[in-house]
Design a protein around this motif. Structure first.
Motif, PDB file in Angstrom:
ATOM      1  N   UNK A  45      98.110 -67.803  12.060  1.00 41.52           N
ATOM      2  CA  UNK A  45      99.110 -67.518  13.087  1.00 41.52           C
ATOM      3  C   UNK A  45     100.528 -67.424  12.528  1.00 41.52           C
ATOM      4  N   UNK A  46     100.738 -67.918  11.327  1.00 37.28           N
ATOM      5  CA  UNK A  46     102.069 -68.003  10.731  1.00 37.28           C
ATOM      6  C   UNK A  46     102.308 -66.784   9.836  1.00 37.28           C
ATOM      7  N   UNK A  47     103.055 -65.810  10.347  1.00 40.33           N
ATOM      8  CA  UNK A  47     103.254 -64.568   9.604  1.00 40.33           C
ATOM      9  C   UNK A  47     104.003 -64.800   8.294  1.00 40.33           C
ATOM     10  N   UNK A  48     105.023 -65.651   8.315  1.00 41.35           N
ATOM     11  CA  UNK A  48     105.777 -65.913   7.090  1.00 41.35           C
ATOM     12  C   UNK A  48     104.885 -66.543   6.028  1.00 41.35           C
ATOM     13  N   UNK A  49     104.032 -67.481   6.434  1.00 39.40           N
ATOM     14  CA  UNK A  49     103.116 -68.121   5.485  1.00 39.40           C
ATOM     15  C   UNK A  49     102.091 -67.123   4.960  1.00 39.40           C
ATOM     16  N   UNK A  50     101.636 -66.222   5.823  1.00 44.33           N
ATOM     17  CA  UNK A  50     100.711 -65.178   5.387  1.00 44.33           C
ATOM     18  C   UNK A  50     101.343 -64.291   4.320  1.00 44.33           C
ATOM     19  N   UNK A  51     102.556 -63.841   4.585  1.00 42.83           N
ATOM     20  CA  UNK A  51     103.247 -62.971   3.627  1.00 42.83           C
ATOM     21  C   UNK A  51     103.439 -63.668   2.294  1.00 42.83           C
ATOM     22  N   UNK A  52     103.816 -64.933   2.344  1.00 41.34           N
ATOM     23  CA  UNK A  52     104.046 -65.691   1.115  1.00 41.34           C
ATOM     24  C   UNK A  52     102.764 -65.869   0.319  1.00 41.34           C
ATOM     25  N   UNK A  53     101.667 -66.197   1.006  1.00 42.46           N
ATOM     26  CA  UNK A  53     100.402 -66.427   0.306  1.00 42.46           C
ATOM     27  C   UNK A  53      99.855 -65.136  -0.282  1.00 42.46           C
ATOM     28  N   UNK A  54      99.926 -64.060   0.463  1.00 43.20           N
ATOM     29  CA  UNK A  54      99.453 -62.766  -0.051  1.00 43.20           C
ATOM     30  C   UNK A  54     100.238 -62.373  -1.296  1.00 43.20           C
ATOM     31  N   UNK A  55     101.554 -62.549  -1.257  1.00 43.18           N
ATOM     32  CA  UNK A  55     102.386 -62.244  -2.420  1.00 43.18           C
ATOM     33  C   UNK A  55     101.990 -63.097  -3.619  1.00 43.18           C
ATOM     34  N   UNK A  56     101.732 -64.378  -3.369  1.00 44.63           N
ATOM     35  CA  UNK A  56     101.321 -65.278  -4.458  1.00 44.63           C
ATOM     36  C   UNK A  56      99.980 -64.838  -5.052  1.00 44.63           C
ATOM     37  N   UNK A  57      99.031 -64.500  -4.216  1.00 44.64           N
ATOM     38  CA  UNK A  57      97.714 -64.087  -4.691  1.00 44.64           C
ATOM     39  C   UNK A  57      97.794 -62.810  -5.520  1.00 44.64           C
ATOM     40  N   UNK A  58      98.608 -61.871  -5.065  1.00 44.30           N
ATOM     41  CA  UNK A  58      98.698 -60.590  -5.761  1.00 44.30           C
ATOM     42  C   UNK A  58      99.483 -60.703  -7.063  1.00 44.30           C
ATOM     43  N   UNK A  59     100.575 -61.470  -7.040  1.00 39.81           N
ATOM     44  CA  UNK A  59     101.453 -61.525  -8.206  1.00 39.81           C
ATOM     45  C   UNK A  59     101.005 -62.535  -9.261  1.00 39.81           C
TER      46      UNK A  59
END
Length: 279
Positions: A45-59
């Motif tokens: 439900x937390x869009x900011x947390x989603x964006x941060x985690x996706x960025x971490x996984x990809x980078x």
């Protein structure tokens, strides 16, 4: 827990969907499967947390990831998210039903809407995700991992709605496992004990408001999300049926099953924490 290091990417080219994947055990599971080469679809439900985690996984882990804001209690939203995941990655190989909420209140002080919300997320959320993902899981001979709890086999005081939701998960997924026999799809029920996650920090009160402090648990060690995720990952590798990871271990399960009065007298009060104040 000592972590095992795998040089091979066991889940390379596999797609893993994790509900409630931005914090606690869900986040730790997303990271662990990413380390094994999986592509991740994360619902939260937390869009900011989603964006941060996706960025971490990809980078940092060099894996493909898709973060989708989704309330698992909403069947239509879950179906849409699953469709996007399948469109992006071609299918779902592993479904991890992790999303969950809890409460801490006496039954007599707990509003009906608290029961409804806990069941909507903990039980129906897992049901919605499983119904949406099952056709793909069948086609890929995949895996379903369900986050239950030690309360799935033994009650804790002041958590009647939460306990009920976990018992319901066992009834649903034990039955589903039987129906899926011979299809190649496995069902793993994982029962962690007390874990240092936001679930305990953000419990509902009986009136539906949030209590933003963890319940005091007496005499029980609190596991880290990373250690719990590692144990679940190892169980998933072996397609285990049941993982009892409780801090009070297998003895509590035996005691609760065969000597319930002794369990209720000796362990339930100590594990349940302090009695909530009447509202």
């Amino acid at each position: 827990m000592q972590r095992k290091v795998f040089s091979s990417k066991v889940y390379r080219h596999k797609t893993v969907l994790v509900s409630g994947g931005c914090s606690g055990i869900g986040r730790a599971l997303a990271l662990r499967f990413a380390q094994a080469g999986a592509r991740l679809v994360i619902l939260d439900l937390d869009q900011a947390a989603l964006d941060s985690l996706v960025q971490h996984l990809e980078q940092h882990l060099n894996v493909e990831a898709l973060g989708l804001r989704c309330d698992v209690a909403d069947a239509a939203a879950v179906n849409a998210a699953a469709a996007l995941a399948i469109e992006r990655f071609g299918g779902i190989d592993v479904l991890i039903n992790n999303a969950g909420i809890t409460h801490r209140s006496l039954f007599v002080d707990t509003d009906l809407r608290v029961f409804q919300r806990v069941m909507a997320v903990n039980f129906y959320g897992a049901l919605h995700c499983t119904q949406a993902a099952l056709p793909s899981l069948l086609a890929r001979r995949g895996q379903i991992v369900v986050l239950s709890s030690l309360t799935g086999f033994a009650p804790l005081l002041y958590r009647s709605a939460y306990n009920a939701s976990k018992h319901a998960l066992h009834g649903l997924f034990d039955t589903l496992r039987l129906e899926l026999d011979g299809t190649g799809v496995s069902v793993t029920l994982a029962c962690p004990g007390f874990t240092a996650t936001d679930l305990r920090k953000n419990a509902l009160l009986g009136d539906g408001s949030l209590i933003r402090q963890p319940a005091r648990v007496l005499g029980s060690a609190v596991a880290s999300p990373g250690d719990v995720a590692e144990a679940i990952y190892q169980g998933a590798l072996r397609r285990k049926r049941l993982l009892v990871l409780s801090n009070v271990n297998w003895r509590a399960r035996i005691l609760a099953r065969w000597f319930p009065r002794l369990f209720e007298r000796l362990l339930v009060p100590r594990l349940s924490g302090l009695k909530p104040e009447r509202r």
